[in-house]
Scaffold this active site. Sequence first.
Site: not given
Ligand code: LMR
Length: 394
Positions: A127, A208, A210, A243
């Site tokens: 991410w 992590d 999520a 989420k």
């Molecule tokens: C994403 O990866 O789209 C979500 O976790 C929202 C974000 O805050 O980036």
Amino acid sequence: MLSSLKKQPADRIIGLSAMYNADPRDTKIDLGVGVYKDAGGNTPIMRAIKTAEQRLWNDETTKTYTALIGDGGFHNAMADLILADSVDRSRVSYCATPGGTGAVHHVLELVKMTGTDATVWFSDPTWGNHLSIAKHVGVPVEKYGYFDADTRAVDFDKMIADLGRVSAGDVVVLHGCCHNPTGANLNETQWGLVADLLLEKGAVPFIDIAYQGFGDGLQEDAFGTRLLAGKFPEMFIAASCSKNFGIYRERCGLIMAISADGDASAITQGNLAYVNRQNFSFPPDHGARLVTMVLTDPELRADWEAELEDVRLGMLKARQGLADALRAECGSDRFGFLADHRGMFSRVGATEAQVDQLREEHGIYMVFDSRLNIAGVTEDKIETIAKAIIAVGI
Ligand code: LMR
């Protein structure tokens, strides 16, 4: 003074949402930011959350402060959900945070506060905000290979080879389930092998998590986290309720830090309270309270689990539907990985130019690295999306 500030790069996921909102085409399709959408393209408030909110409105008698680390009922309910009985709870310390992002930030800040100069390892890719927060906090970063761009599956040999370079005390970030952005996940055997290697290296895992409940199921998605929690003397967990409880804007997350013993845990706990106090004092309470109510009330819990399961099965159906539609379009099984991936995302494997073309010519918004949000692939749009993917030459 302010004129000395440098321009910051816009966040590419959040920036994409702004572009989508500004696009006047009514045929546009949002496969960008990780927000769940139902068949009508709406992000609903989950039924159990709505009921909890109504009850809270009736029953809440004060808005006075909770504790710097948030409410104990929330910690326990979340530990039951994520850790179950994998670890002696006297070794776990807690800290409610503004969203999972807040938890990631605070864990990295805590790592920095240890003064150990530990390197933090992230999967390549991960991410985008992981790397951005690590840079902002100022911890040294390394990447380990994770994704095979050809097969779109986990490149496990590369992962193990790269993690072989981890030093004792380094922190290794692992996505608990539903890897963001690839959608490719470790199987149970691979989790075991990663655990063995990191134990041998003396590394500290940082999970992590999520998207628990979006992959293979609530219990199944916690497999890796529980396995590691049962083995490691020290470990961090950053959890998000955005989420799986659909409470994105309430900013509800949690750190669970596992220390070697109860005494060490008391010190960790004090440090977590300190980190909250220095950053913003008390964490938001509303979302955490709703989550606690939903998790601890049998009726609300059953309804939440049922709705979450519908969401999960809907995304699996969309995965299969898109894989089938792409097979029909291209005459081969090369998009079969979509059905194998789990969670909200899949990295399709397109160039940035192809992603731009999808957006500009077809009004289909994917993240620049060709991550698509499978929840945006509603039944009525599957064919359009499949045709566009093939049309731009992916
Ligand atoms: C994403 O990866 O789209 C979500 O976790 C929202 C974000 O805050 O980036």
